[in-house]
Write a protein that holds these residues in place. Sequence first.
Motif, PDB file in Angstrom:
ATOM      1  N   THR A  75      -1.962 -17.143  27.195  1.00 33.97           N
ATOM      2  CA  THR A  75      -0.840 -16.279  27.388  1.00 33.97           C
ATOM      3  C   THR A  75      -1.686 -15.066  27.760  1.00 33.97           C
ATOM      4  O   THR A  75      -3.498 -14.756  27.766  1.00 33.97           O
ATOM      5  CB  THR A  75      -1.331 -15.531  26.018  1.00 33.97           C
ATOM      6  N   VAL A  76      -1.129 -13.909  28.806  1.00 27.44           N
ATOM      7  CA  VAL A  76      -1.451 -13.328  30.009  1.00 27.44           C
ATOM      8  C   VAL A  76      -1.098 -11.949  30.239  1.00 27.44           C
ATOM      9  O   VAL A  76       0.655 -12.003  29.780  1.00 27.44           O
ATOM     10  CB  VAL A  76      -1.618 -14.066  30.859  1.00 27.44           C
ATOM     11  N   PHE A  77      -1.470 -10.729  29.774  1.00 28.26           N
ATOM     12  CA  PHE A  77      -0.969  -9.659  29.406  1.00 28.26           C
ATOM     13  C   PHE A  77      -0.223  -9.500  31.358  1.00 28.26           C
ATOM     14  O   PHE A  77      -1.769  -9.103  31.992  1.00 28.26           O
ATOM     15  CB  PHE A  77      -1.800  -8.304  28.618  1.00 28.26           C
TER      16      PHE A  77
ATOM     17  N   GLU B 130       1.229  -6.301  34.059  1.00 32.31           N
ATOM     18  CA  GLU B 130       1.625  -5.010  34.360  1.00 32.31           C
ATOM     19  C   GLU B 130       2.691  -4.946  34.641  1.00 32.31           C
ATOM     20  O   GLU B 130       3.435  -6.403  35.327  1.00 32.31           O
ATOM     21  CB  GLU B 130       0.995  -3.879  34.566  1.00 32.31           C
TER      22      GLU B 130
ATOM     23  N   ALA C 194       8.152 -13.164  28.535  1.00 34.69           N
ATOM     24  CA  ALA C 194       8.830 -11.695  27.678  1.00 34.69           C
ATOM     25  C   ALA C 194       7.926 -10.881  28.436  1.00 34.69           C
ATOM     26  O   ALA C 194       6.905 -10.167  28.521  1.00 34.69           O
ATOM     27  CB  ALA C 194       8.183 -11.759  26.481  1.00 34.69           C
TER      28      ALA C 194
ATOM     29  N   ASP D 272       7.540  -1.698  29.843  1.00 34.41           N
ATOM     30  CA  ASP D 272       5.819  -1.418  30.523  1.00 34.41           C
ATOM     31  C   ASP D 272       4.877  -2.396  30.394  1.00 34.41           C
ATOM     32  O   ASP D 272       4.444  -2.994  32.001  1.00 34.41           O
ATOM     33  CB  ASP D 272       5.634  -1.071  29.583  1.00 34.41           C
ATOM     34  N   PHE D 273       5.233  -3.436  29.900  1.00 33.13           N
ATOM     35  CA  PHE D 273       4.122  -4.830  30.446  1.00 33.13           C
ATOM     36  C   PHE D 273       4.681  -6.432  30.015  1.00 33.13           C
ATOM     37  O   PHE D 273       6.034  -6.088  29.482  1.00 33.13           O
ATOM     38  CB  PHE D 273       3.046  -4.622  29.604  1.00 33.13           C
TER      39      PHE D 273
ATOM     40  N   ILE E 283       4.470 -10.239  28.713  1.00 29.60           N
ATOM     41  CA  ILE E 283       3.776 -11.717  28.043  1.00 29.60           C
ATOM     42  C   ILE E 283       4.169 -12.419  28.975  1.00 29.60           C
ATOM     43  O   ILE E 283       5.268 -12.852  29.072  1.00 29.60           O
ATOM     44  CB  ILE E 283       3.794 -11.854  26.909  1.00 29.60           C
TER      45      ILE E 283
ATOM     46  N   ARG F  57       3.572 -16.729  29.428  1.00 25.12           N
ATOM     47  CA  ARG F  57       3.185 -17.340  28.377  1.00 25.12           C
ATOM     48  C   ARG F  57       3.589 -18.854  28.959  1.00 25.12           C
ATOM     49  O   ARG F  57       4.214 -19.281  29.832  1.00 25.12           O
ATOM     50  CB  ARG F  57       4.025 -17.515  27.051  1.00 25.12           C
TER      51      ARG F  57
ATOM     52  N   LEU G 287      -6.356 -10.045  31.017  1.00 23.15           N
ATOM     53  CA  LEU G 287      -6.232 -10.296  29.692  1.00 23.15           C
ATOM     54  C   LEU G 287      -5.668 -11.848  28.938  1.00 23.15           C
ATOM     55  O   LEU G 287      -4.477 -11.286  29.734  1.00 23.15           O
ATOM     56  CB  LEU G 287      -6.321  -8.804  29.105  1.00 23.15           C
TER      57      LEU G 287
ATOM     58  N   LYS H 222      -5.561 -14.679  26.453  1.00 26.65           N
ATOM     59  CA  LYS H 222      -5.652 -15.122  25.109  1.00 26.65           C
ATOM     60  C   LYS H 222      -4.941 -16.764  24.510  1.00 26.65           C
ATOM     61  O   LYS H 222      -4.261 -16.855  24.953  1.00 26.65           O
ATOM     62  CB  LYS H 222      -5.052 -14.374  24.319  1.00 26.65           C
TER      63      LYS H 222
END
Lengths: 435, 143
Positions: free
Chosen positions: B7-9, B11, B37, B41-42, B44, B46, B65, B67
């Motif tokens: 999972t990557v954050f 922007e 998703a 603002d941001f 995610i 997957r 970032l 996870k």
Amino acid sequence: MAQNYYQKEIETMPIEEMKKLQSEKLVKQVKHVYENVPYYKSLMDEKGVTPDDIKSIDDLHKLPFLTKADLRDAYPYGLLAKPLEDCVRLHSTSGTTGRRVVAFYTQHDVDLWDDCCARAIVAVGGSKKDVCQVAYGYGLFTGGFGLNGGAHKVGCLTLPMSSGNTERQIQFMTDLQATILCCTPSYAAYIGEALKEQGYKPEDIPLKAGIFGAEPWTEEMRQSIQDTLGIKAYDIYGLTESTGPGVAFECSEQTGMHVNEDHFFAEIIDPDTGEVLPEGSKGELVFTSLDKEAFPLLRYRTRDICVLSREKCSCGRTLIKMAKPMGRTDDMLIIRGVNVFPSQIETVLLKEGYEPNYQIVVDRVNNNDTFEVNVEMTADKFTDKVSDILAMEKSLAGAMKIMLGINPTVHLVAPKSIARSEGKAVRVIDKRKLV
Amino acid sequence: MAIKQLTVFVENKQGTVVSITDTLAKNNINLRALSIAETQDFGILRLIVNDEAAAEKILSETGYLIKMTDVVGVKIGDAPGKLTAALKVLDENDINVDYLYAFMARTEKHAYVVLRVEDNCKAEGILEDAGFHLITKEDIDKI
């Protein structure tokens, strides 16, 4: 902690005696300025005040203020009160907004400044047995030379590291068993993180105390630095215009900074009217130098918002205490009619477990202020669920509302996407055009 | 049994996703499945990849970032109603699906569904008891 003082007689002087000393010094200082600084003489003449009107410290309020704008106008020599041949040093502010401010020092002025820093080092438990690592920048900036001079006077083995090159800082700290670290709080936090990454536990780090200043920091940041480095972290206050760090310093009680008021007299004024406020009031901090030769400033408005207190201190010092500045008159934002200081946002972020790295964006849409805060997402908090992250934004906005009284919109952004505070970070973007 | 999802954050900025896929491609990492998703603002991102440990290392080093999340993978037949059957079983057993995404197998006649639930073991047990075939790391490697 058993109390030691660098200059016990001054630091524990009864208040009445201190007032007498300050009065004697002020009379001389005003005369020195009036006779040698035409710029300030004309301000006094305009106000109809002469040195004869100043008979004691109680007459101080009669004198005109000096502001940063005066210092810029008078650049470079306009406020110099001694011939250049008597000066031995010059320091300067960063000058991010227009012209730089330069301050001059005679040997007497350097000695006086070093004494102030020596008092700060002894107050945190320093002695000649200590190894003092000075990781403030050396140069035009006052931080490095100020603490360096203080450490010499105390007799510490002084490591003149200057700032940066964190690998080398850590190597010297551990190889030479440094016991006191002097730098900006953000650099202390950075060194702490680097030590942690290299596997150092707080008990493996030789440091016992740190003296951190030159930028605003919060109680939460103090706690986090203390935990990471396994030390006591102390605040120090100063400004180049007055001399540099050491104008005020913290003692073992860690509840505010004792002002070296035998050299720098502190007043709190109403920033709008200029009226002197009684002890305990919140207002703008104003300093008057009492015995400087080359660059004496009378009633210099610092723009720092702060409170003074004469409550008895457990360390035995009688020097008046100033609280940590809550912000600057020019940092304060008025959003939807409410006063907001960026430092309040920082406090909330640290309390909620975020990095103190943020950006406030204010705008006006349809005559209403919009208030957004961008905050960096952290590795600990990141999850794969959108709903969780939206809930985090909402809860952070709620915590800010409790602190500020108004509700921001919080946006979590990618780590390291907000500029770091190595230079001067842009914390506030105000897009409102109110002209 | 669960499979690993990266999972990557990200922007919400132009070029972010392409720079991630480009980084992975340059390091010879093959994507098996991908879903985004997004909010205002941001986003995610997957990802299911052939070598998640290497991908995690590369992307973290690049400054993203990341996870690692355990998700359930299930194989379903390629026919109308097959996904519904799997979801019904979970629903009947009070398993809430936070999100899901699906992709087709290349050769065989079925699809794969990736599910994010609170309790992976429980969901896997329920699906297996109902006769569904779960996907393993080996299955992913063979895709």
